[in-house]
Write an enzyme that holds these catalytic residues in place. Structure first.
Site, PDB file in Angstrom:
ATOM      1  N   ASP A 307      51.617  62.583  27.390  1.00  0.00           N
ATOM      2  CA  ASP A 307      51.888  63.835  28.101  1.00  0.00           C
ATOM      3  C   ASP A 307      52.120  63.635  29.598  1.00  0.00           C
ATOM      4  O   ASP A 307      51.204  63.359  30.368  1.00  0.00           O
ATOM      5  CB  ASP A 307      50.744  64.848  27.876  1.00  0.00           C
ATOM      6  CG  ASP A 307      51.219  66.286  28.036  1.00  0.00           C
ATOM      7  OD1 ASP A 307      50.368  67.196  27.954  1.00  0.00           O
ATOM      8  OD2 ASP A 307      52.435  66.494  28.252  1.00  0.00           O
ATOM      9  N   LYS A 356      48.570  70.814  23.748  1.00  0.00           N
ATOM     10  CA  LYS A 356      48.694  70.846  25.217  1.00  0.00           C
ATOM     11  C   LYS A 356      47.370  71.240  25.864  1.00  0.00           C
ATOM     12  O   LYS A 356      46.984  70.702  26.898  1.00  0.00           O
ATOM     13  CB  LYS A 356      49.783  71.846  25.597  1.00  0.00           C
ATOM     14  CG  LYS A 356      50.171  71.860  27.042  1.00  0.00           C
ATOM     15  CD  LYS A 356      50.864  70.608  27.513  1.00  0.00           C
ATOM     16  CE  LYS A 356      52.283  70.475  27.031  1.00  0.00           C
ATOM     17  NZ  LYS A 356      53.008  69.364  27.705  1.00  0.00           N
ATOM     18  N   LYS A 403      58.567  77.148  36.076  1.00  0.00           N
ATOM     19  CA  LYS A 403      57.181  77.416  35.661  1.00  0.00           C
ATOM     20  C   LYS A 403      56.390  78.014  36.816  1.00  0.00           C
ATOM     21  O   LYS A 403      56.482  77.541  37.949  1.00  0.00           O
ATOM     22  CB  LYS A 403      56.527  76.115  35.211  1.00  0.00           C
ATOM     23  CG  LYS A 403      55.075  76.253  34.807  1.00  0.00           C
ATOM     24  CD  LYS A 403      54.431  74.918  34.563  1.00  0.00           C
ATOM     25  CE  LYS A 403      54.225  74.119  35.830  1.00  0.00           C
ATOM     26  NZ  LYS A 403      53.716  72.771  35.532  1.00  0.00           N
ATOM     27  N   LYS A 475      48.887  62.850  31.540  1.00  0.00           N
ATOM     28  CA  LYS A 475      47.727  63.736  31.567  1.00  0.00           C
ATOM     29  C   LYS A 475      46.534  63.144  30.821  1.00  0.00           C
ATOM     30  O   LYS A 475      45.392  63.266  31.225  1.00  0.00           O
ATOM     31  CB  LYS A 475      48.074  65.061  30.898  1.00  0.00           C
ATOM     32  CG  LYS A 475      49.039  65.973  31.605  1.00  0.00           C
ATOM     33  CD  LYS A 475      48.959  67.330  30.926  1.00  0.00           C
ATOM     34  CE  LYS A 475      50.024  68.310  31.340  1.00  0.00           C
ATOM     35  NZ  LYS A 475      51.381  67.957  30.963  1.00  0.00           N
TER      36      LYS A 475
HETATM   37  N1  LIG Z   1      57.096  69.381  33.326  1.00  0.00           N
HETATM   38  C1  LIG Z   1      57.543  69.229  32.085  1.00  0.00           C
HETATM   39  O1  LIG Z   1      58.653  69.576  31.745  1.00  0.00           O
HETATM   40  C2  LIG Z   1      56.642  68.562  31.095  1.00  0.00           C
HETATM   41  C3  LIG Z   1      55.432  68.010  31.520  1.00  0.00           C
HETATM   42  C4  LIG Z   1      54.619  67.383  30.582  1.00  0.00           C
HETATM   43  C5  LIG Z   1      55.029  67.286  29.273  1.00  0.00           C
HETATM   44  N2  LIG Z   1      56.213  67.847  28.898  1.00  0.00           N
HETATM   45  C6  LIG Z   1      56.597  67.721  27.492  1.00  0.00           C
HETATM   46  O2  LIG Z   1      57.895  67.124  27.411  1.00  0.00           O
HETATM   47  C7  LIG Z   1      58.511  67.582  26.211  1.00  0.00           C
HETATM   48  C8  LIG Z   1      59.926  68.036  26.524  1.00  0.00           C
HETATM   49  O3  LIG Z   1      59.893  69.092  27.438  1.00  0.00           O
HETATM   50  P1  LIG Z   1      61.257  69.894  27.671  1.00  0.00           P
HETATM   51  O4  LIG Z   1      61.012  70.911  28.716  1.00  0.00           O
HETATM   52  O5  LIG Z   1      62.373  68.937  27.832  1.00  0.00           O
HETATM   53  O6  LIG Z   1      61.403  70.624  26.263  1.00  0.00           O
HETATM   54  P2  LIG Z   1      62.743  71.064  25.513  1.00  0.00           P
HETATM   55  O7  LIG Z   1      62.322  71.950  24.396  1.00  0.00           O
HETATM   56  O8  LIG Z   1      63.750  71.548  26.466  1.00  0.00           O
HETATM   57  O9  LIG Z   1      63.306  69.684  24.920  1.00  0.00           O
HETATM   58  C9  LIG Z   1      62.775  69.095  23.761  1.00  0.00           C
HETATM   59  C10 LIG Z   1      63.948  68.590  22.948  1.00  0.00           C
HETATM   60  O10 LIG Z   1      63.444  67.874  21.824  1.00  0.00           O
HETATM   61  C11 LIG Z   1      64.218  68.187  20.710  1.00  0.00           C
HETATM   62  N3  LIG Z   1      63.422  67.825  19.552  1.00  0.00           N
HETATM   63  C12 LIG Z   1      62.374  68.468  19.018  1.00  0.00           C
HETATM   64  N4  LIG Z   1      61.875  67.747  17.975  1.00  0.00           N
HETATM   65  C13 LIG Z   1      62.622  66.615  17.881  1.00  0.00           C
HETATM   66  C14 LIG Z   1      62.611  65.480  17.043  1.00  0.00           C
HETATM   67  N5  LIG Z   1      61.723  65.356  16.061  1.00  0.00           N
HETATM   68  N6  LIG Z   1      63.520  64.508  17.256  1.00  0.00           N
HETATM   69  C15 LIG Z   1      64.409  64.600  18.279  1.00  0.00           C
HETATM   70  N7  LIG Z   1      64.490  65.664  19.101  1.00  0.00           N
HETATM   71  C16 LIG Z   1      63.595  66.653  18.906  1.00  0.00           C
HETATM   72  C17 LIG Z   1      64.574  69.637  20.871  1.00  0.00           C
HETATM   73  O11 LIG Z   1      65.739  69.973  20.136  1.00  0.00           O
HETATM   74  C18 LIG Z   1      64.822  69.714  22.385  1.00  0.00           C
HETATM   75  O12 LIG Z   1      66.167  69.463  22.687  1.00  0.00           O
HETATM   76  C19 LIG Z   1      57.629  68.696  25.659  1.00  0.00           C
HETATM   77  O13 LIG Z   1      56.800  68.178  24.639  1.00  0.00           O
HETATM   78  C20 LIG Z   1      56.746  69.068  26.837  1.00  0.00           C
HETATM   79  O14 LIG Z   1      55.477  69.564  26.459  1.00  0.00           O
HETATM   80  C21 LIG Z   1      57.029  68.477  29.760  1.00  0.00           C
HETATM   81  O1  LIG Z   2      52.445  70.601  35.175  1.00  0.00           O
HETATM   82  P1  LIG Z   2      51.595  69.967  34.108  1.00  0.00           P
HETATM   83  O2  LIG Z   2      50.351  70.740  33.855  1.00  0.00           O
HETATM   84  O3  LIG Z   2      51.330  68.494  34.322  1.00  0.00           O
HETATM   85  O4  LIG Z   2      52.425  70.064  32.759  1.00  0.00           O
HETATM   86  C1  LIG Z   2      53.102  71.193  32.310  1.00  0.00           C
HETATM   87  C2  LIG Z   2      52.180  72.319  31.957  1.00  0.00           C
HETATM   88  O5  LIG Z   2      51.666  72.865  33.135  1.00  0.00           O
HETATM   89  C3  LIG Z   2      52.909  73.397  31.200  1.00  0.00           C
HETATM   90  O6  LIG Z   2      51.960  74.328  30.790  1.00  0.00           O
HETATM   91  C4  LIG Z   2      53.599  72.846  29.992  1.00  0.00           C
HETATM   92  O7  LIG Z   2      54.384  73.829  29.447  1.00  0.00           O
HETATM   93  C5  LIG Z   2      54.489  71.711  30.329  1.00  0.00           C
HETATM   94  O8  LIG Z   2      54.928  71.108  29.115  1.00  0.00           O
HETATM   95  C6  LIG Z   2      53.768  70.666  31.098  1.00  0.00           C
HETATM   96  O9  LIG Z   2      52.803  70.066  30.261  1.00  0.00           O
END
Ligand SMILES: NC(=O)c1ccc[n+]([C@@H]2O[C@H](COP(=O)([O-])OP(=O)(O)OC[C@H]3O[C@@H](n4cnc5c(N)ncnc54)[C@H](O)[C@@H]3O)[C@@H](O)[C@H]2O)c1
Ligand SMILES: O=P([O-])([O-])O[C@@H]1[C@@H](O)[C@H](O)[C@@H](O)[C@H](O)[C@@H]1O
Length: 616
Positions: A307, A356, A403, A475
Site C-alpha cells: 500500500d 485499506k 482527495k 503504509k
Molecule cells: N494516492 C493513491 O492514489 C493511492 C495511495 C495508496 C494506495 N493506492 C492504491 O493504488 C491502487 C490504484 O489506485 P488508482 O487510484 O490508480 O485506482 P484506479 O481504480 O484508478 O485504477 C486501478 C486499475 O486497476 C484495474 N484493475 C482492477 N483489477 C485488476 C486486475 N485484477 N488486473 C489488472 N487490472 C486491474 C482497474 O481496471 C483500474 O484501471 C488502489 O488499490 C489504491 O488503493 C492509491
Molecule cells: O494518502 P494515504 O492515506 O497514504 O493513501 C490514500 C488514502 O488516504 C485514501 O483513503 C485511499 O483512497 C487511497 O487509496 C490511498 O490509500
C-alpha cells in the site's frame, strides 16, 4: 553546499570497472535482559559487511498491473512528459514536467561537512549509487479494462489538459494486456469495467499466460530487468488457508486447481517470482500470503509492499512520531477522507475498505510500542492500549481524484491539558502515488544489483527477498519473519539513506556534529580539522595535529591549489553551489585535479579520475 555527485576516497572502498565494493563496519547495540530481575545490559557490537553493487544498470522495464488506472495512466504519462521535456500553459502560468514527490529524483541527503569550510554538503539521494533514470523506464502492463492509455488518461482527469493534449497520441498507442478478475476480490461495482479478461477460469493457464507476457515484454523491448508492480484495485483479504496458501507448494497446487482463494494479486506475484522479477504491491490487501513469501525465498526474488504511503498516512506517520517523541500522548486519531475516483468507488465496498482500514490503522503501532511510559503494556504483558484510531473513507464522485483528507489528533499534555491538532489536505491522490511507483521500481531494481558478504559467508548474497528497504514508501511494510515493523517515516528514511551510504563505505548519518561541539571550539572547517580528516582517512592521523599541511602532503594528498583551500566558486550550473562541471572546487586528490565520477557529471562522460582506492 550542493554537489551533484561525489566519489569516496577510503582504503575500504574500491571502484572497479563493473562494481563499487565497500567494506563496512556495522556498529549497533544488543541488549541482554533478565526477565526475572528486570536487569538490562546494553552491549555495543560490531560486524563487518562487504558490500558489492554492480554498476551496470541495463534496460529496466516496469510492468504495471492496473496500467489503465488513475495511477497507472498518470505515471506513464508523467514519464513521457519528462522524457520529452514537456511544458504547458495553466491558468497559473507555464508548468513543466517534473518528478516532485520522488525521493530519488527530488530529495537530497547530507554527504558530510566541507573539509575546508565545515559547510554542510548535500547531494541528490540518487547520486549515491547508479540507478535507472525514470525517463528510461520502459512501461507496460495489464488491466481488466481495455481502454488505451490516452483514453485512460482522459478518464482519470488527473493531469492538466495542456499536458494531456501533448501526450494523447503517444499514450493512445499503449494498450493494456488482458488480465484476470476472480470472484469478489474487488468490489462488484468494478464489473462493468472488466472487458479485457483472459479467457476461461483456469488459474494455471492464466499463470502461464502472465508469465509469457513478462517474457514477451522483456524480449520485445530488449529489457534486462523487469519490475512488476500492482497498482490495480484494492482486493479483499484472502483467507489464510492451510494447504492452499500456507506454503509455496500448496499455493502452486492451489493455482493449478484454480482454487477460489487465490487472488489475482497473488497470481501476479507468483508469475513475477517464477520469472525472477521483483514484485511490489501498491495496495493494502494481503497479496503476500505465506506461500507467496515462501516462493520468493525459494527463488531469491524480491517482494515488497503493502500500500503506497502517499499523503494522509505519510502525514500520520510523521505527526504521531513527533507527538510521542515529544513525550505527548496521542489519545485519539480520527482520519477521514473522501474522494471520487475509481479507487474510491472500489473502496466504497466494505471488504475492500477493510483492507485499506487495516493498512491505514497499523501505521502508528511501532511508535505506540516504543514508549511504555505513555502506553504501558496491558495486563499479563498484553499489547499496550494505543490511541483511539478511526479511519473513514467516503466515495464522493464529484471530487474525482482530488482527495480531501481531514485529520484530528488529540493528545494528553502536561498536567491534565489536552492538545488537538487538526489538519486538512487536498490533492490529486494519483499525483502523490505516481512518484512513489517510480521510487519503488527504481529501488527494487537497484536492490537486485546489491550483494553483501560477512566474513563468515563463502560468497556474496542479496538482501532478504522481503525487501523491507522499501518501507518508507509503504503504509504497511512487509518485513522478514521476526523482524520488527518500522512505520515512523524518518526512521524509515534514515534506514534507506544509511544503507545506501554503507554501500559506498560511508558511516551512517548520526547528526552528532561532535566536531562543532568541541571546546575550545575549532573554527568551522579549520585547516587542522580538514588536514586531520584527510590524514585520518589515510591513516596518518597522529601527524595531522602537528603539521597539518605537511601531514596532508605526506598522505599523498595535495590541495587543489598550493595556496590552500580555493574559496568556493559559485557555478552557474548549480545555482551558486560550490561546484564546477560536477566538481567540488574544494575537492582533494593525488593529482591536484578535481575528482569526478563518470555518468551524471555536467557534460557527462569521463571515467573516475584519480587512482582507485585500495581493494576492500
Ligand atoms: N494516492 C493513491 O492514489 C493511492 C495511495 C495508496 C494506495 N493506492 C492504491 O493504488 C491502487 C490504484 O489506485 P488508482 O487510484 O490508480 O485506482 P484506479 O481504480 O484508478 O485504477 C486501478 C486499475 O486497476 C484495474 N484493475 C482492477 N483489477 C485488476 C486486475 N485484477 N488486473 C489488472 N487490472 C486491474 C482497474 O481496471 C483500474 O484501471 C488502489 O488499490 C489504491 O488503493 C492509491
Ligand atoms: O494518502 P494515504 O492515506 O497514504 O493513501 C490514500 C488514502 O488516504 C485514501 O483513503 C485511499 O483512497 C487511497 O487509496 C490511498 O490509500
Amino acid at each position: 553546499m550542493f554537489v551533484p555527485n561525489f566519489t569516496v576516497r577510503s582504503p575500504h572502498v574500491r571502484y572497479t570497472t563493473d562494481a563499487i565494493e565497500a567494506t563496512y563496519r556495522y556498529e549497533t547495540t544488543q541488549v541482554e535482559t533478565d526477565g526475572a530481575t528486570g536487569e538490562a545490559v546494553a552491549v555495543p557490537t560490531a560486524a563487518t559487511y562487504h558490500f558489492r553493487t554492480a554498476t551496470k544498470v541495463g534496460r529496466v522495464g516496469l510492468m504495471l498491473v492496473g496500467l489503465g488506472g488513475n495511477n497507472g495512466s498518470t505515471v506513464t504519462a508523467a514519464i513521457a512528459a519528462n522524457r520529452r521535456g514537456l511544458s504547458w500553459r495553466t491558468k497559473a502560468g507555464e508548468q513543466s514536467a517534473n518528478y516532485l514527490g520522488s525521493i530519488l529524483m527530488s530529495s537530497t541527503l547530507r554527504v558530510g561537512a566541507d573539509a575546508a569550510t565545515g559547510e554542510e554538503v548535500h547531494t541528490p539521494l540518487r547520486s549515491l549509487l547508479p540507478m535507472v533514470h525514470p525517463n528510461d523506464l520502459v512501461v507496460g502492463g495489464w488491466d481488466i479494462n481495455s481502454a488505451d492509455l490516452g483514453t485512460a488518461m482522459r478518464r482519470a482527469a488527473v493531469l492538466d489538459v495542456g499536458a494531456q493534449v501533448q501526450l494523447e497520441e503517444e499514450l493512445s498507442s499503449i494498450v493494456p494486456l488482458p488480465s484476470v478478475m476472480y470472484g469478489d476480490f474487488i468490489a462488484a461495482n468494478q464489473a462493468a469495467r472488466a472487458d479485457n479478461l483472459l479467457p476461461g477460469d483456469d488459474k494455471g493457464a492464466h499463470l502461464a499466460r502472465i508469465r509469457a507476457d513478462i517474457r514477451d515484454f522483456k524480449t520485445a523491448n530488449d529489457i534486462d530487468t523487469v519490475v512488476v508492480l500492482w497498482t490495480a484495485n484494492t482486493e479483499r483479504f484472502a483467507a489464510l488457508t492451510p494447504g492452499v496458501n500456507d506454503t509455496a507448494d500448496a499455493l502452486l497446487a492451489a493455482i493449478d486447481a484454480s482454487h477460489p482463494e487465490v487472488s489475482p494479486s497473488t497470481l501476479f506475484a507468483v508469475a513475477a517470482i517464477l520469472e525472477g522479477c521483483p514484485y511490489v504491491n501498491g495496495s493494502p490487501q494481503n497479496t503476500f500470503v505465506p506461500g507467496a513469501v515462501d516462493l520468493a525465498v525459494r527463488h531469491d526474488v524480491f517482494i515488497g509492499g503493502d500500500d503506497f504511503k502517499s499523503g494522509q498516512t505519510k502525514f500520520k506517520s510523521v505527526l504521531v512520531d513527533f507527538l510521542v517523541q515529544a513525550g505527548l500522548k496521542p489519545t485519539a486519531i480520527v482520519s477521514y477522507n473522501h474522494l471520487g475516483n475509481n479507487d474510491g468507488r472500489n473502496l466504497s465496498a466494505p471488504s475492500q475498505f477493510r483492507s485499506k482500514e487495516i493498512s491505514k490503522s497499523s501505521v502508528v503501532d511501532d511508535v505506540v510500542a516504543s514508549n511504555a511510559l505513555l502506553y504501558p503494556p496491558g495486563p499479563g504483558g498484553a499489547p499496550p492500549k494505543g490511541p483511539d484510531h478511526v479511519v473513514v473513507i467516503k466515495y464522493v464522485p464529484a471530487v474525482g481524484d482530488s482527495k480531501r483528507a481531514l485529520d484530528e489528533y488529540t493528545s494528553d499534555i502536561f498536567m491534565g491539558g489536552t492538545n488537538t491538532i487538526v489538519a486538512h489536505n487536498t490533492c490529486e491522490d494519483s499525483l502523490l502515488a505516481s512518484p512513489l511507483i517510480l521510487d519503488l521500481a527504481i529501488l527494487a531494481e537497484l536492490s537486485t544489483r546489491i550483494t553483501y558478504r560477512t566474513p563468515e559467508m563463502q560468497r556474496h548474497t542479496h538482501f532478504h527477498p522481503v525487501l523491507s528497504l522499501l518501507s518508507y514508501l509503504l503504509k504497511a511494510p512487509i518485513v522478514p519473519d521476526g523482524a520488527p515493523v518500522v512505520n515512523a517515516l524518518f526512521k524509515q528514511r534514515a534506514c534507506l539513506d544509511n544503507l545506501l551510504r554503507a554501500c559506498v563505505g560511508l558511516p551512517p548519518e548520526n547528526d552528532m556534529r561532535l566536531e562543532q561541539r568541541a571546546h575550545p571550539a575549532q573554527p568551522a572547517g579549520s585547516r587542522a580539522t580538514a588536514a586531520a580528516a584527510a590524514a585520518a582517512a589515510t591513516g596518518a592521523a597522529a601527524e595531522a595535529d602537528a603539521a597539518p599541511a605537511a601531514a596532508a602532503a605526506k598522505a599523498g594528498i595535495r590541495r587543489v591549489d598550493a595556496e590552500g583551500v580555493r574559496p568556493s566558486i559559485p557555478s552557474k550550473e548549480f545555482g551558486g553551489a560550490t561546484a564546477i562541471n560536477g566538481l567540488n572546487s574544494n575537492a582533494w586528490n593525488a593529482n591536484g585535479m578535481g575528482t569526478a565520477r563518470s555518468g551524471e557529471r555536467a557534460g557527462g562522460g569521463g571515467a573516475v579520475a584519480g587512482e582507485a582506492a585500495a581493494p576492500a
